[in-house]
Design a protein around this motif. Structure first.
Motif, PDB file in Angstrom:
ATOM      1  N   VAL A   1     -27.599   1.698  40.093  1.00 17.31           N
ATOM      2  CA  VAL A   1     -28.687   0.721  39.938  1.00 17.31           C
ATOM      3  C   VAL A   1     -29.681   0.848  41.092  1.00 17.31           C
ATOM      4  O   VAL A   1     -30.902   0.838  40.881  1.00 17.31           O
ATOM      5  CB  VAL A   1     -28.114  -0.713  39.844  1.00 17.31           C
ATOM      6  N   VAL A   2     -29.180   0.987  42.317  1.00 12.32           N
ATOM      7  CA  VAL A   2     -30.064   1.146  43.477  1.00 12.32           C
ATOM      8  C   VAL A   2     -30.889   2.431  43.341  1.00 12.32           C
ATOM      9  O   VAL A   2     -32.085   2.451  43.638  1.00 12.32           O
ATOM     10  CB  VAL A   2     -29.252   1.133  44.795  1.00 12.32           C
ATOM     11  N   THR A   3     -30.268   3.488  42.869  1.00 17.52           N
ATOM     12  CA  THR A   3     -30.993   4.755  42.679  1.00 17.52           C
ATOM     13  C   THR A   3     -32.088   4.600  41.632  1.00 17.52           C
ATOM     14  O   THR A   3     -33.217   5.077  41.831  1.00 17.52           O
ATOM     15  CB  THR A   3     -30.021   5.878  42.277  1.00 17.52           C
ATOM     16  N   LEU A   4     -31.772   3.945  40.522  1.00 17.03           N
ATOM     17  CA  LEU A   4     -32.801   3.703  39.502  1.00 17.03           C
ATOM     18  C   LEU A   4     -33.959   2.893  40.072  1.00 17.03           C
ATOM     19  O   LEU A   4     -35.128   3.194  39.819  1.00 17.03           O
ATOM     20  CB  LEU A   4     -32.206   2.970  38.300  1.00 17.03           C
ATOM     21  N   TRP A   5     -33.639   1.862  40.833  1.00 21.27           N
ATOM     22  CA  TRP A   5     -34.667   1.034  41.445  1.00 21.27           C
ATOM     23  C   TRP A   5     -35.514   1.861  42.411  1.00 21.27           C
ATOM     24  O   TRP A   5     -36.733   1.749  42.432  1.00 21.27           O
ATOM     25  CB  TRP A   5     -34.015  -0.151  42.152  1.00 21.27           C
ATOM     26  N   ASP A   6     -34.872   2.709  43.210  1.00 22.35           N
ATOM     27  CA  ASP A   6     -35.576   3.524  44.199  1.00 22.35           C
ATOM     28  C   ASP A   6     -36.536   4.513  43.537  1.00 22.35           C
ATOM     29  O   ASP A   6     -37.622   4.770  44.065  1.00 22.35           O
ATOM     30  CB  ASP A   6     -34.577   4.278  45.075  1.00 22.35           C
ATOM     31  N   THR A   7     -36.168   5.069  42.407  1.00 24.47           N
ATOM     32  CA  THR A   7     -37.016   6.074  41.761  1.00 24.47           C
ATOM     33  C   THR A   7     -38.317   5.482  41.225  1.00 24.47           C
ATOM     34  O   THR A   7     -39.252   6.238  40.934  1.00 24.47           O
ATOM     35  CB  THR A   7     -36.279   6.787  40.604  1.00 24.47           C
ATOM     36  N   GLN A   8     -38.383   4.181  41.103  1.00 20.74           N
ATOM     37  CA  GLN A   8     -39.617   3.560  40.608  1.00 20.74           C
ATOM     38  C   GLN A   8     -40.778   3.753  41.578  1.00 20.74           C
ATOM     39  O   GLN A   8     -41.933   3.689  41.187  1.00 20.74           O
ATOM     40  CB  GLN A   8     -39.401   2.065  40.352  1.00 20.74           C
TER      41      GLN A   8
END
Length: 150
Positions: A25-32
């Motif tokens: 989830v943190v990785t998905l958020w970071d890629t934004q």
């Protein structure tokens, strides 16, 4: 249905699965925040797969509790060497490059995983096969996927 078990293996497996979901989830958020849409594809794909598999593991462990799991018996220095080799690879990649840092990870992982006796033939075969695999990954990323590598 049997009562859920609270062994160290069960609790550890649930904790690691939950941690992996959080990491995804943190990785998905970071890629934004990535400026280039193309640079989002690979980390988002890996993050989504991580979330799906970790959720599957979490649900499986909740529905089928087990005493099996955790670290179990083993040789502690092998685990430590593997983690240290991966950290060394990640930390040295910007300064020594993709291939040299990959060699560190490969050698550390190989030494950690090899339980048989080493001889010159085995070392040569593993060294050459590692060089071929790392060269193939380098070529794939650099020339096919056009990923800028250090």
């Amino acid at each position: 249905m049997s009562r859920p078990q609270t062994s160290e293996g069960q609790i550890g497996s649930l904790a690691v699965s939950a941690l992996m979901v959080l990491a995804g989830v943190v990785t998905l958020w970071d890629t934004q925040g990535y400026a280039d849409r193309d640079s989002q594809v690979f980390p988002q794909t890996v993050a989504i797969l991580l979330i799906i598999t970790a959720l599957g593991s979490l649900v499986w462990r909740l529905l089928h509790p087990s005493d099996n799991g955790g670290f179990g018996a083993g040789i502690w220095w092998r685990r430590l060497l593997l983690v240290a080799a991966l950290f060394a690879c990640a930390l040295t990649m910007p300064s020594i490059g993709f291939l040299a840092s990959g060699a560190i990870a490969f050698a550390g992982g190989l030494i950690a995983a090899m339980h048989d006796r080493w001889d010159a033939r085995t070392a040569l075969i593993f060294g050459l096969s590692g060089a071929v695999v790392m060269g193939a990954f380098y070529a794939l990323f650099k020339f096919v996927l056009m990923v800028p590598l250090p």
